[in-house]
Design an enzyme around this catalytic site. Structure first.
Site, PDB file in Angstrom:
ATOM      1  N   HIS A   1       4.617   3.126  12.253  1.00  0.00           N
ATOM      2  CA  HIS A   1       3.915   4.225  12.669  1.00  0.00           C
ATOM      3  C   HIS A   1       4.397   5.321  13.857  1.00  0.00           C
ATOM      4  O   HIS A   1       3.758   6.176  14.404  1.00  0.00           O
ATOM      5  CB  HIS A   1       2.536   3.830  13.293  1.00  0.00           C
ATOM      6  CG  HIS A   1       1.487   2.806  12.418  1.00  0.00           C
ATOM      7  ND1 HIS A   1       0.288   2.746  12.488  1.00  0.00           N
ATOM      8  CD2 HIS A   1       1.827   2.295  11.282  1.00  0.00           C
ATOM      9  CE1 HIS A   1      -0.289   1.993  11.756  1.00  0.00           C
ATOM     10  NE2 HIS A   1       0.850   1.784  10.905  1.00  0.00           N
TER      11      HIS A   1
ATOM     12  N   ASP B   1       6.441   1.250   6.449  1.00  0.00           N
ATOM     13  CA  ASP B   1       5.039   0.717   6.455  1.00  0.00           C
ATOM     14  C   ASP B   1       4.189   1.474   5.572  1.00  0.00           C
ATOM     15  O   ASP B   1       3.493   2.813   5.822  1.00  0.00           O
ATOM     16  CB  ASP B   1       4.595   0.553   7.772  1.00  0.00           C
ATOM     17  CG  ASP B   1       3.244   0.174   7.847  1.00  0.00           C
ATOM     18  OD1 ASP B   1       2.379  -0.252   6.770  1.00  0.00           O
ATOM     19  OD2 ASP B   1       2.322   0.226   8.905  1.00  0.00           O
TER      20      ASP B   1
ATOM     21  N   HIS C   1       0.802  -1.435  -0.107  1.00  0.00           N
ATOM     22  CA  HIS C   1       0.001   0.235   0.092  1.00  0.00           C
ATOM     23  C   HIS C   1       0.857   1.158  -0.128  1.00  0.00           C
ATOM     24  O   HIS C   1       1.883   1.066   0.533  1.00  0.00           O
ATOM     25  CB  HIS C   1      -0.836  -0.084   1.017  1.00  0.00           C
ATOM     26  CG  HIS C   1      -0.391   0.004   2.542  1.00  0.00           C
ATOM     27  ND1 HIS C   1      -0.117   1.256   3.222  1.00  0.00           N
ATOM     28  CD2 HIS C   1      -0.006  -0.986   3.553  1.00  0.00           C
ATOM     29  CE1 HIS C   1       0.451   0.902   4.366  1.00  0.00           C
ATOM     30  NE2 HIS C   1       0.316  -0.343   4.484  1.00  0.00           N
TER      31      HIS C   1
ATOM     32  N   ASP D   1       3.852  -6.578   3.637  1.00  0.00           N
ATOM     33  CA  ASP D   1       3.392  -5.496   4.751  1.00  0.00           C
ATOM     34  C   ASP D   1       3.640  -5.939   6.074  1.00  0.00           C
ATOM     35  O   ASP D   1       2.889  -5.437   7.069  1.00  0.00           O
ATOM     36  CB  ASP D   1       1.707  -5.259   4.347  1.00  0.00           C
ATOM     37  CG  ASP D   1       1.161  -3.813   5.047  1.00  0.00           C
ATOM     38  OD1 ASP D   1       2.174  -3.240   5.530  1.00  0.00           O
ATOM     39  OD2 ASP D   1       0.093  -3.730   5.345  1.00  0.00           O
TER      40      ASP D   1
ATOM     41  N   ASP E   1      -0.219   4.500   0.975  1.00  0.00           N
ATOM     42  CA  ASP E   1      -0.475   5.458   2.352  1.00  0.00           C
ATOM     43  C   ASP E   1       0.441   5.146   3.308  1.00  0.00           C
ATOM     44  O   ASP E   1       0.830   3.845   3.501  1.00  0.00           O
ATOM     45  CB  ASP E   1      -1.826   5.840   2.538  1.00  0.00           C
ATOM     46  CG  ASP E   1      -2.373   4.236   3.075  1.00  0.00           C
ATOM     47  OD1 ASP E   1      -1.999   3.348   2.703  1.00  0.00           O
ATOM     48  OD2 ASP E   1      -3.121   4.407   4.080  1.00  0.00           O
TER      49      ASP E   1
ATOM     50  N   GLU F   1      -4.782   2.007   3.014  1.00  0.00           N
ATOM     51  CA  GLU F   1      -4.870   0.842   3.817  1.00  0.00           C
ATOM     52  C   GLU F   1      -4.901   1.268   5.420  1.00  0.00           C
ATOM     53  O   GLU F   1      -5.468   0.511   6.217  1.00  0.00           O
ATOM     54  CB  GLU F   1      -3.709   0.144   3.434  1.00  0.00           C
ATOM     55  CG  GLU F   1      -3.401  -1.384   4.272  1.00  0.00           C
ATOM     56  CD  GLU F   1      -2.929  -1.502   5.321  1.00  0.00           C
ATOM     57  OE1 GLU F   1      -2.876  -2.577   6.286  1.00  0.00           O
ATOM     58  OE2 GLU F   1      -2.275  -0.284   5.834  1.00  0.00           O
ATOM     59  N   GLU F   2      -4.029   2.159   5.572  1.00  0.00           N
ATOM     60  CA  GLU F   2      -4.066   2.473   6.965  1.00  0.00           C
ATOM     61  C   GLU F   2      -5.102   2.993   7.939  1.00  0.00           C
ATOM     62  O   GLU F   2      -5.374   2.991   8.923  1.00  0.00           O
ATOM     63  CB  GLU F   2      -2.903   3.722   7.181  1.00  0.00           C
ATOM     64  CG  GLU F   2      -1.518   3.239   6.877  1.00  0.00           C
ATOM     65  CD  GLU F   2      -0.768   2.072   7.762  1.00  0.00           C
ATOM     66  OE1 GLU F   2      -1.585   2.046   8.708  1.00  0.00           O
ATOM     67  OE2 GLU F   2       0.007   1.932   7.539  1.00  0.00           O
TER      68      GLU F   2
END
Length: 397
Positions: A373, A134, A73, A191, A75, A168-169
């Site tokens: 994150h 990520d 992904h 991922d 984002d 996705e997030e």
């Protein structure tokens, strides 16, 4: 370019998603990366590469045999800024503390995983942003595998179906995914974290939005009348199981997690995510929240209290077990590449969870990135390079 060169280019593009916009993609900046990826895919022989109206990127490297999908992904998460990311190379990590440009430190005492990376090259930030590994590490690994096949045209391979998704997030990565467009028989998301872990199980996930509307009156005249929404919400939060938070749980233990809390004495809003590996466990958690709301409503009968639930994704395990071909293939490839695979359960989710439920079985593979994150996110360069080798082997004939 090497996978690392791809990665360092991608992380400099801010692609944070935003669940408040109501759009798809939720942020236009994701399309900036998407357009770059389309051009790169075309240069690597995926002549049909394109971005659809939703911002998702698709492309196919035609081969013979099965149609194998690869997904990552575009984002990044919203907890920490993704603007002006400044990646920094820690060459031949010697162990011990890592010092950041802004004065932060990352220690193996606080992050025990660091110890296993001794002697490897690590990519960190300056401490002011997340890194974005990520899932830009996943994108870079897929691109690295495509680069290898492009530069070795004599290598026979299956048809590679590539899809880079948006949002996705915020749990919307599969919302507008076109399975026919991807056209894969089965697929893999890139991922995860540790590269020896193959994840084919994940949380069941729901979100809950709680709204408390109090009774607003001048506090000097509030006796027996004023209902402070802040205090009502506080009472509700105090009733949540105190030992069922992300801080207190691990492995296959579920939790409640408050992600936002805002408002005033008249109106308060609270957003909670709920996670559990079993369907029955999730049912109990939802019933628990409803029961707590009922108790608070009885305590404050003049307040207006509402709770609304939204299903986000489902545990993929039972669907993978029904179609084990993807899992069998990747385990064999790992062993061939000298990595003994470990079965893992994701304390989270991937787009692959929804893909799998909808018929496209998609286990999740690691990328060599950790501490996602946050400001202490980092990438192990050698592990990422190993994953390029593994992904290349997955799609080979």
């Amino acid at each position: 370019m090497t996978a690392l060169e791809h990665f360092l280019k991608y992380v400099r593009i801010n692609t944070q998603s935003d669940d408040s916009t109501g759009k798809t993609p939720s942020t236009e900046c994701q399309k900036v990366l998407g357009e770059l990826l389309v051009n790169e895919l075309k240069s690597l022989g995926l002549e049909d590469a394109h971005m659809d109206e939703w911002g998702n990127v698709y492309g196919h490297l035609i081969g013979k045999g099965s149609k194998i999908g690869l997904n990552a992904h575009m984002d990044t998460a919203s907890e920490v800024s993704g603007e002006n990311v400044k990646p920094h190379l820690v060459k031949n990590y010697e162990g011990g503390r890592i010092h950041y440009a802004n004065g932060l430190e990352m220690s193996p005492v606080d992050f025990p995983n660091l110890s296993k990376h001794k002697g490897h090259d690590l990519i960190i930030t300056d401490g002011n942003t997340l890194l974005g590994a990520d899932d830009k590490a996943g994108i870079a690994i897929i691109m690295g595998a495509l680069e290898y096949l492009h530069s070795h045209p004599h290598i026979k391979h299956n048809t590679v179906c590539v899809a880079f998704t948006v949002d996705e997030e915020i749990g919307e990565g599969a919302a507008h995914f076109n399975y026919k467009e991807m056209g894969a028989k089965y697929a893999y998301t890139l991922d995860g974290s540790a590269i020896d872990v193959i994840e084919h199980e994940n949380f069941n996930a729901y979100a809950a939005d709680i709204t408390v509307k109090g009774v607003s009156i001048h506090p000097g005249e509030g006796k027996g009348k004023l209902i402070n929404a802040c205090l009502v919400m506080n009472d509700f939060i105090s009733l949540l199981p105190q030992n069922e938070t992300p801080f207190h749980t691990e492995d296959k233990e579920g939790f409640y997690h408050i992600t936002s809390l805002d408002g005033s004495s008249e109106l308060m809003n609270c957003h909670i995510i709920i996670r559990d590996f079993s369907s029955k466990g999730m049912e109990k958690r939802i019933a628990k929240l409803k029961d707590l709301i009922s108790k608070i409503q009885k305590k404050y009968p003049t307040a207006k209290i509402e709770i609304n639930f939204k299903k986000q994704y489902e545990n993929m395990r039972k669907y993978v077990d029904r179609k084990p071909i993807a899992l069998k293939r990747v385990r064999a490839v790992y062993r061939k590449c000298g990595v003994e695979p470990i079965s893992g359960a994701i304390r989270g989710g991937t787009d692959g969870a929804t893909f799998t439920k909808n018929g496209l079985v998609t286990p999740n593979l690691g990328t060599g990135s950790y501490n996602h994150h946050g400001r202490f996110e980092y990438l192990d360069v050698q592990e990422m390079e190993k994953m390029v080798e593994i992904v290349t082997a997955i799609v080979k004939k």
